[in-house]
Scaffold this active site. Structure first.
Site, PDB file in Angstrom:
ATOM      1  N   LYS A 198       0.804  -1.213   0.000  1.00  0.00           N
ATOM      2  CA  LYS A 198       0.000   0.000   0.000  1.00  0.00           C
ATOM      3  C   LYS A 198       0.847   1.277   0.000  1.00  0.00           C
ATOM      4  O   LYS A 198       2.039   1.269   0.253  1.00  0.00           O
ATOM      5  CB  LYS A 198      -0.990  -0.028   1.170  1.00  0.00           C
ATOM      6  CG  LYS A 198      -2.089  -1.058   0.926  1.00  0.00           C
ATOM      7  CD  LYS A 198      -3.277  -0.898   1.823  1.00  0.00           C
ATOM      8  CE  LYS A 198      -4.400  -1.839   1.389  1.00  0.00           C
ATOM      9  NZ  LYS A 198      -5.567  -1.776   2.275  1.00  0.00           N
ATOM     10  N   ARG A 232      -3.424 -10.414   5.021  1.00  0.00           N
ATOM     11  CA  ARG A 232      -3.973 -10.423   3.659  1.00  0.00           C
ATOM     12  C   ARG A 232      -2.889  -9.895   2.716  1.00  0.00           C
ATOM     13  O   ARG A 232      -2.530  -8.721   2.762  1.00  0.00           O
ATOM     14  CB  ARG A 232      -5.230  -9.552   3.602  1.00  0.00           C
ATOM     15  CG  ARG A 232      -5.942  -9.562   2.260  1.00  0.00           C
ATOM     16  CD  ARG A 232      -7.193  -8.684   2.313  1.00  0.00           C
ATOM     17  NE  ARG A 232      -7.934  -8.725   1.061  1.00  0.00           N
ATOM     18  CZ  ARG A 232      -7.691  -7.926   0.016  1.00  0.00           C
ATOM     19  NH1 ARG A 232      -6.721  -7.021   0.100  1.00  0.00           N
ATOM     20  NH2 ARG A 232      -8.413  -8.032  -1.085  1.00  0.00           N
TER      21      ARG A 232
END
Length: 256
Positions: A198, A232
């Site tokens: 991210k 995840r």
């Protein structure tokens, strides 16, 4: 939790697995994923929402092909109760809701009806740099879990997600990782982190999205040290190896 996006616009792997998602799911399981998370609508910054029918059309063939053949459970990354209902009826086991039951008012009822698992993620409509993100997460999850209780979702089927990258500044995203232990102590539930590649990682090191693998592993190990237990990720094999070493050092009882 291995990520399988069947969307054309996801920030890291948009369009990469559209043509061979079943093979990709098998590969994720083979690399050691304990669960495969299928998404049919991007949640990247600035994403364009799609109707439930479009989202279901994207994931339906994948869910139907994998539900009986994959050796690990399927999770569905969706905010729509209609998509959740269809996916659970087709054999999925978990709903991963980035609005934590506080978006679609029917979502908790659908999860309860099927006795499914649920990941409830913290989210915000807008970024507020002045916010104490730990306090905001606690208040959010209190509301989300109250809704889950009213619907009849068993607490033992719920995991919490601090929502890295959702409605937070880069500094708040780092603080959200630090707050994992607080969530564990406050709610007594497993915590999932979804920070793979991210933007806040790039803000720290300057690396572009395709070169944030090391940063992702490092951040997930920090989350593990804080108490997270589900990760995840896009790169499953690397995380399986890294977490084996982490457990050998920090949790030797797991290796007996």
């Amino acid at each position: 939790m291995g990520i399988l996006n069947v969307t054309p616009d996801s920030f890291s792997d948009g369009g990469r697995h559209d043509t061979a998602p079943v093979a990709r799911a098998a590969a994720l399981a083979g690399e050691g994923a304990a669960i495969v998370d299928i998404g049919g609508e991007s949640t990247r910054p600035g994403f364009v929402p799609v109707p439930a029918e479009v989202e279901w059309r994207r994931i339906a063939p994948v869910v139907e092909a994998l539900a009986d053949g994959l050796p690990v459970p399927l999770s569905i990354d969706t905010t729509k109760s209609e998509v959740a209902r269809r996916a659970l009826a087709a054999g999925a086991a978990v709903i991963n809701d980035v609005w934590g039951f506080l978006g679609d008012p029917a979502m908790a009822d659908v999860v309860a009806e099927f006795g499914a698992g649920a990941v409830l993620m913290h989210n915000r409509d807008a970024v507020d740099p002045s916010l104490d993100v730990g306090d905001d997460m606690v208040a959010f999850f209190e509301r989300a879990l109250a809704r889950a209780e009213r619907a009849g979702v068993a607490p033992g089927r719920i995991a919490l997600d601090p929502g890295i990258g959702f409605g937070k500044t880069p500094a708040q995203q780092v603080e959200a990782i630090r707050a994992v232990g607080r969530l564990r102590r406050r709610f007594g539930l497993p915590v999932l982190v979804g920070l793979s590649k991210k933007r806040f990682l790039g803000a720290i090191t300057g690396a572009p999205v395709e070169r944030r693998g090391v940063e992702t592993v490092a951040a997930n190990l920090a989350a593990a040290a804080a108490g997270a237990s589900i990760f995840r990720v896009h790169d499953v094999a690397e995380h399986v190896a890294a977490l084996k070493v982490f457990d050998a050092v920090h949790r030797p009882e797991r290796r007996r």
